[in-house]
Write a protein that holds these residues in place. Structure first.
Motif, short mmCIF file in Angstrom:
data_model
loop_
_atom_site.label_atom_id
_atom_site.label_comp_id
_atom_site.label_asym_id
_atom_site.label_seq_id
_atom_site.Cartn_x
_atom_site.Cartn_y
_atom_site.Cartn_z
N UNK A 173 0.83 -1.21 0.00
CA UNK A 173 0.00 0.00 0.00
C UNK A 173 0.87 1.26 0.00
N UNK A 174 1.94 1.26 0.79
CA UNK A 174 2.83 2.41 0.82
C UNK A 174 3.51 2.64 -0.52
N UNK A 175 4.01 1.57 -1.15
CA UNK A 175 4.68 1.71 -2.45
C UNK A 175 3.69 2.18 -3.51
N UNK A 176 2.49 1.60 -3.51
CA UNK A 176 1.47 2.04 -4.46
C UNK A 176 1.07 3.49 -4.23
N UNK A 177 1.01 3.90 -2.96
CA UNK A 177 0.67 5.29 -2.65
C UNK A 177 1.71 6.27 -3.16
N UNK A 178 2.99 5.92 -3.01
CA UNK A 178 4.06 6.80 -3.50
C UNK A 178 3.99 6.94 -5.02
N UNK A 179 3.80 5.82 -5.72
CA UNK A 179 3.73 5.85 -7.19
C UNK A 179 2.53 6.68 -7.65
N UNK A 180 1.36 6.43 -7.04
CA UNK A 180 0.16 7.18 -7.43
C UNK A 180 0.32 8.67 -7.15
N UNK A 181 0.94 9.00 -6.02
CA UNK A 181 1.11 10.42 -5.67
C UNK A 181 2.05 11.11 -6.65
N UNK A 182 3.15 10.46 -7.02
CA UNK A 182 4.11 11.07 -7.94
C UNK A 182 3.48 11.28 -9.32
N UNK A 183 2.81 10.25 -9.84
CA UNK A 183 2.18 10.38 -11.16
C UNK A 183 1.07 11.42 -11.13
N UNK A 184 0.25 11.40 -10.07
CA UNK A 184 -0.81 12.39 -9.96
C UNK A 184 -0.28 13.81 -9.83
N UNK A 185 0.81 14.00 -9.07
CA UNK A 185 1.39 15.33 -8.93
C UNK A 185 1.93 15.87 -10.26
N UNK A 186 2.47 14.98 -11.09
CA UNK A 186 2.97 15.41 -12.39
C UNK A 186 1.82 15.80 -13.32
N UNK A 187 0.70 15.07 -13.24
CA UNK A 187 -0.44 15.32 -14.13
C UNK A 187 -1.44 16.31 -13.56
N UNK A 188 -1.24 16.78 -12.33
CA UNK A 188 -2.27 17.54 -11.63
C UNK A 188 -2.65 18.83 -12.34
N UNK A 189 -1.67 19.58 -12.83
CA UNK A 189 -1.96 20.85 -13.47
C UNK A 189 -1.50 20.83 -14.93
#
Length: 298
Positions: A173-189
Motif C-alpha cells: 500500500x505504501x509503495x502504491x501510494x508513493x507511485x500514485x502520488x508522484x504520477x498524480x502530482x505530475x499530471x495535476x496541473x
C-alpha cells in the motif's frame, strides 16, 4: 464538433475585427492557422493601432483619439494626465500565494494527513483543526487553477494508500501510494500553461517524505503489536496466585493483590498456589499447584 467550434471562433473574431476597423482577414487566419506577427508588421497590417515604447509615450499617442463606448463616440484626453498605480492589497497577495500550484498541493497534503492523524488519535484537536483549514484552502486554490481531474484523483488515491499503510502495514500500500502520488502530482496541473506546473522535485520530495513518515509510524505500530499484553483480560491468563479462602465448592484466591472467586477441576486448599487459566465473567478458572507440577513433569 471541433470544426464547428473553429468556425464559430473564426466568425466571432472576424465580426469583431470588422466592427473595430481592424484587419479581418488576418484575424481569421490567427484563429484557423495560429499565425503571428511582429509589432511592426501588426501596425503595418492594421492589426493594432499603435506601438509605444513606454507608458508616457502611450498616453501621448492616445491623446485626441476617438473611441466608441456603448454606442457613443468619446475623445481621449491623456496628455499630461497623472498616472496612479493600484497595487494589490494584502488580501489579493494572500490569495495569489494560496493559488500557487505548489502551495495548493502542499495544502492538500497537509490537510489530508491532519485529518488522518485526528481520526486515528481522537482528542488531539490540533491536527484536525489545522487539517480541515488546509484542506479547504487547497480546494479553494484548485478552483482557480487548470486542474487535471485524473491527476487529482491519483493524488488523493496515493494519499489514501499511504494512510491505509498506517492501519494495515504491508509495504504494498505504501509503495502504491508513493507511485500514485508522484504520477498524480505530475499530471495535476496543465503544464502547457506557463507558471502552472508543479516542480517534479517538489512532488518527489513530498512523496518521499510521506513514505518516510508512514514507514516510521508503521514500524512503531508493528512493534507495539508484538509487545506482550500488560493489562486486561488477556494478560490475566498464566498469572500466579494463592488460595485464601475455601468453604465447600466456593474458593477465593488473591491474584495480583486482588481477591477473585476461583474454580478448579481439582479440589483446592488454603494457601495453595494456583495459575489462572482463563476468565469467565468475574470468575477465574484456575489450576492447582499439584496439577501444574504434574503438567510440567509430563
Amino acid at each position: 464538433m471541433g470544426a464547428k467550434v473553429m468556425n464559430d471562433a473564426a466568425a466571432f473574431i472576424r465580426g469583431l475585427a470588422q466592427t473595430r476597423g481592424r484587419n479581418a482577414e488576418w484575424a481569421e487566419r490567427a484563429v484557423r492557422e495560429a499565425v503571428s506577427l511582429s509589432a511592426g508588421e501588426a501596425l503595418r497590417d492594421k492589426v493594432i493601432d499603435l506601438v509605444a515604447v513606454d507608458l508616457p509615450d502611450l498616453l501621448r499617442q492616445m491623446d485626441g483619439r476617438s473611441v466608441e463606448v456603448r454606442g457613443a463616440h468619446l475623445t481621449l484626453h491623456t496628455q499630461g494626465q497623472v498616472v496612479e498605480w493600484m497595487l494589490p492589497d494584502w488580501r489579493q497577495r494572500l490569495l495569489a500565494v494560496i493559488a500557487h500550484p505548489s502551495v495548493a498541493l502542499i495544502l492538500l497534503m497537509v490537510g489530508f494527513y491532519g485529518l488522518v492523524f485526528e481520526f486515528s488519535s481522537p482528542g488531539l484537536a490540533l491536527p484536525g483543526v489545522a487539517g480541515a483549514i488546509c484542506l479547504l484552502l487547497g480546494l479553494f486554490a484548485l478552483q482557480l487553477l487548470p486542474v487535471n481531474y485524473a491527476g487529482l484523483a491519483l493524488v488523493l488515491l496515493g494519499m489514501a494508500f499511504l494512510a491505509a499503510e498506517l492501519v494495515v502495514p504491508s509495504g504494498l500500500l505504501g509503495a502504491g501510494g508513493v507511485v500514485a502520488f508522484v504520477v498524480g502530482g505530475i499530471l495535476l496541473f496543465d503544464r502547457d500553461v506557463p507558471g502552472f506546473g508543479v516542480p517534479i522535485s517538489l512532488v518527489l520530495g513530498l512523496a518521499l517524505s510521506s513514505a518516510v513518515v508512514v514507514f516510521v509510524l508503521a514500524t512503531m505500530a508493528l512493534r507495539a503489536r508484538r509487545r506482550p499484553v500488560l493489562g486486561g483480560r488477556e494478560e490475566m491468563a498464566g498469572t500466579l496466585g494463592e488460595v485464601v479462602y475455601v468453604e465447600g465448592d466456593e474458593a477465593w484466591a488473591e491474584v495480583r493483590g486482588e481477591r477473585w472467586r476461583v474454580r478448579s477441576e481439582a479440589p483446592l486448599r488454603m494457601g495453595q498456589r494456583i495459575r489462572v487459566l482463563r476468565i469467565d465473567g468475574l470468575l477465574l478458572q484456575v489450576q492447582g499447584e499439584a496439577d501444574i507440577l504434574k503438567g510440567a513433569a509430563s
